[in-house]
Each structure stands twice: as structure tokens, then as C-alpha cells.
Scaffold this motif. Structure first.
Motif, PDB file in Angstrom:
ATOM      1  N   ASN A 178       0.824  -1.209   0.000  1.00 59.46           N
ATOM      2  CA  ASN A 178       0.000   0.000   0.000  1.00 59.46           C
ATOM      3  C   ASN A 178       0.858   1.259   0.000  1.00 59.46           C
ATOM      4  O   ASN A 178       0.537   2.237  -0.683  1.00 59.46           O
ATOM      5  CB  ASN A 178      -0.929   0.012   1.217  1.00 59.46           C
ATOM      6  CG  ASN A 178      -2.069  -0.983   1.082  1.00 59.46           C
ATOM      7  OD1 ASN A 178      -2.333  -1.494  -0.006  1.00 59.46           O
ATOM      8  ND2 ASN A 178      -2.741  -1.263   2.177  1.00 59.46           N
ATOM      9  N   LEU A 235       0.884   4.099  -2.882  1.00 60.90           N
ATOM     10  CA  LEU A 235       0.628   5.507  -2.589  1.00 60.90           C
ATOM     11  C   LEU A 235       1.745   6.392  -3.143  1.00 60.90           C
ATOM     12  O   LEU A 235       1.484   7.459  -3.696  1.00 60.90           O
ATOM     13  CB  LEU A 235       0.485   5.708  -1.080  1.00 60.90           C
ATOM     14  CG  LEU A 235      -0.822   5.211  -0.470  1.00 60.90           C
ATOM     15  CD1 LEU A 235      -0.726   5.156   1.057  1.00 60.90           C
ATOM     16  CD2 LEU A 235      -1.986   6.113  -0.889  1.00 60.90           C
ATOM     17  N   ASP A 285      -6.838  13.352  -1.363  1.00 59.42           N
ATOM     18  CA  ASP A 285      -7.943  12.523  -1.860  1.00 59.42           C
ATOM     19  C   ASP A 285      -7.656  12.033  -3.274  1.00 59.42           C
ATOM     20  O   ASP A 285      -7.895  10.863  -3.594  1.00 59.42           O
ATOM     21  CB  ASP A 285      -9.252  13.333  -1.851  1.00 59.42           C
ATOM     22  CG  ASP A 285      -9.813  13.504  -0.454  1.00 59.42           C
ATOM     23  OD1 ASP A 285      -9.580  12.611   0.386  1.00 59.42           O
ATOM     24  OD2 ASP A 285     -10.482  14.515  -0.199  1.00 59.42           O
ATOM     25  N   ALA A 295      -4.901   9.333  -3.066  1.00 61.53           N
ATOM     26  CA  ALA A 295      -5.428   8.080  -2.522  1.00 61.53           C
ATOM     27  C   ALA A 295      -6.314   7.377  -3.546  1.00 61.53           C
ATOM     28  O   ALA A 295      -6.238   6.158  -3.726  1.00 61.53           O
ATOM     29  CB  ALA A 295      -6.209   8.353  -1.236  1.00 61.53           C
ATOM     30  N   SER A 314      -8.203   4.346   0.321  1.00 60.14           N
ATOM     31  CA  SER A 314      -8.976   5.393   0.970  1.00 60.14           C
ATOM     32  C   SER A 314      -8.058   6.455   1.564  1.00 60.14           C
ATOM     33  O   SER A 314      -6.861   6.214   1.755  1.00 60.14           O
ATOM     34  CB  SER A 314      -9.836   4.802   2.094  1.00 60.14           C
ATOM     35  OG  SER A 314      -8.993   4.319   3.142  1.00 60.14           O
ATOM     36  N   ARG A 315      -8.613   7.617   1.843  1.00 62.25           N
ATOM     37  CA  ARG A 315      -7.844   8.668   2.504  1.00 62.25           C
ATOM     38  C   ARG A 315      -7.363   8.187   3.871  1.00 62.25           C
ATOM     39  O   ARG A 315      -6.252   8.502   4.291  1.00 62.25           O
ATOM     40  CB  ARG A 315      -8.714   9.918   2.653  1.00 62.25           C
ATOM     41  CG  ARG A 315      -7.977  11.138   3.225  1.00 62.25           C
ATOM     42  CD  ARG A 315      -8.962  12.274   3.452  1.00 62.25           C
ATOM     43  NE  ARG A 315      -8.303  13.442   4.020  1.00 62.25           N
ATOM     44  CZ  ARG A 315      -7.889  14.484   3.313  1.00 62.25           C
ATOM     45  NH1 ARG A 315      -8.050  14.503   2.007  1.00 62.25           N
ATOM     46  NH2 ARG A 315      -7.321  15.517   3.913  1.00 62.25           N
ATOM     47  N   LEU A 375      -4.300   6.205   3.471  1.00 63.91           N
ATOM     48  CA  LEU A 375      -3.152   7.078   3.220  1.00 63.91           C
ATOM     49  C   LEU A 375      -2.604   7.620   4.534  1.00 63.91           C
ATOM     50  O   LEU A 375      -1.388   7.654   4.745  1.00 63.91           O
ATOM     51  CB  LEU A 375      -3.563   8.217   2.291  1.00 63.91           C
ATOM     52  CG  LEU A 375      -2.444   9.149   1.806  1.00 63.91           C
ATOM     53  CD1 LEU A 375      -2.786   9.710   0.424  1.00 63.91           C
ATOM     54  CD2 LEU A 375      -2.206  10.298   2.778  1.00 63.91           C
TER      55      LEU A 375
END
Length: 216
Positions: free
Chosen positions: A26, A30, A47, A50, A56-57, A60
Motif C-alpha cells: 500500500n 501511494l 484525496d 489516494a 482510501s484517505r 493514506l
């Protein structure tokens, strides 16, 4: 043949390893999304980053406390690549070495636009200066060699010349804003001009070393 279920004690490390693997994936996603999105829009929101990463935010924020921390990581990634180029670029002739470095750094900046765009932002000058310390040290070494050998102008101290080269190159990049893939010639010529080479000397140098602009 009877299968034995994994005991809770043995299953727990496996679950922990899986979570770490997911977290690493992840984070990498990102960072890749940040470089991709920020290359087009240096002011993109978290946003947007992400969403581009398919996360999702909240996910992040599990890796980066705020936007500045994420930007610092993107700067660090780009700086690592720029610093490596600086360390790898060498030539007995400091003029050739400086030209090679300028061209290679431009092409790398074009490739990692996110890092370059952020680095050109006045709000991140201090962070960029720290991250690019090895590159800046290499430029100072080249200017000292060039001034000592007479290849570069000798009317200003080497340290000041290095500063002028850095600032002029940065100003040129800000003007170009990484809009063309073939601006390396302009960057190289500007850097060589500040170093003290006339336009005729620049033409002769680049004609003698076509690999500089050909991407060696």
C-alpha cells in the motif's frame, strides 16, 4: 491422511507477515500514485492521490501523517536518483562532466516530474537543498576543478560559481516547467554559459561530444 489445523501460535506470525506485506504494498502504491498525480498537478489533494492508488484517505493517513510528509518522501525519491547521477557522472574535462550532468539531470527530472515540480516550488526549497546535498557537493567539486584548470571562468570564486550554476539551472527549469522533452540542450547551454564558455565554445564542445545530448 489427516490434516492438522495450524495452531493459534503459528497462525499469528503468518497473519502479521501478511499485514506487513499489505502495508508495504500500500505504501508503494501511494508513493507511485503521488508521483503520477503530482507530475500533472503539483497541488493535487490527498484525496486525488489516494483515489489514484485505489485506497482510501484513511489508508493514506496510515502511512503519512499529512501532505507535507508525503511530499518530503516524493522529494527524497527523486533526490536519490538525482544524487546518483551526480556521483556517477565524471570526465577528465570538467566542461564535459558538467554538460553531461546537466543533460542527464534534465532527462531524469523530465522522467520524475513530481519530484522536480515539488523541488521547483519555493515552499520546499529548504527540503530540496537538504535532499540534494550530494548533488550540490559534486557541482562544487566540478567548479573547483574547472576554475583551477582554467576551463571555467576565473573572475568569481568557485563556491560562488557553483551557487550561480545551481540557481541559474533552477530558474531555467522553473521557466521551462518540464514542458518539453528536448529542452536538455537549453539547460546545458545555460549551465555552460554561467561556467564561462562562449556560445562558440559550447557549439564546439557539443559537436565534439554528441553523446551529451543523445542520451549517451
Amino acid at each position: 491422511m489427516t490434516r492438522t489445523a495450524a495452531s493459534p501460535a503459528s497462525a499469528a506470525p503468518a497473519r502479521a507477515t501478511g499485514r506487513r506485506r499489505d502495508a508495504t504494498a500500500n505504501r508503494a502504491a501511494l508513493l507511485a500514485a503521488a508521483q503520477r498525480v503530482l507530475a500533472g498537478d503539483p497541488h493535487a489533494s490527498l484525496d486525488a492521490i489516494a483515489q489514484s492508488a485505489g485506497l482510501s484517505r484513511r489508508a493514506l493517513y496510515g502511512h503519512f501523517s499529512d501532505r507535507e510528509e508525503l511530499l518530503r518522501e516524493v522529494i527524497a525519491i527523486g533526490a536519490g536518483r538525482f544524487n546518483a547521477i551526480a556521483e556517477e557522472t565524471s570526465d577528465p574535462d570538467p566542461r564535459v562532466a558538467l554538460a553531461h550532468m546537466a543533460a542527464r539531470l534534465w532527462r531524469e527530472a523530465y522522467a520524475v516530474r513530481a519530484s522536480a515540480n515539488i523541488a521547483l516550488d519555493d515552499a520546499h526549497v529548504a527540503e530540496t537543498v537538504r535532499a540534494l546535498a550530494p548533488l550540490r557537493r559534486r557541482v562544487r567539486e566540478l567548479t573547483r576543478e574547472g576554475v583551477a584548470s582554467g576551463a571555467f571562468r576565473g573572475d568569481v570564486p568557485p563556491e560562488l560559481l557553483a551557487f550561480l550554476i545551481e540557481e541559474t539551472a533552477r530558474a531555467t527549469l522553473r521557466e521551462l516547467r518540464l514542458t518539453t522533452q528536448h529542452a536538455d540542450a537549453a539547460v546545458v547551454r545555460v549551465v555552460l554559459s554561467i561556467a564561462g564558455l562562449s556560445w562558440q565554445e559550447q557549439v564546439a564542445l557539443l559537436d565534439a561530444h554528441p553523446e551529451i545530448l543523445a542520451g549517451d
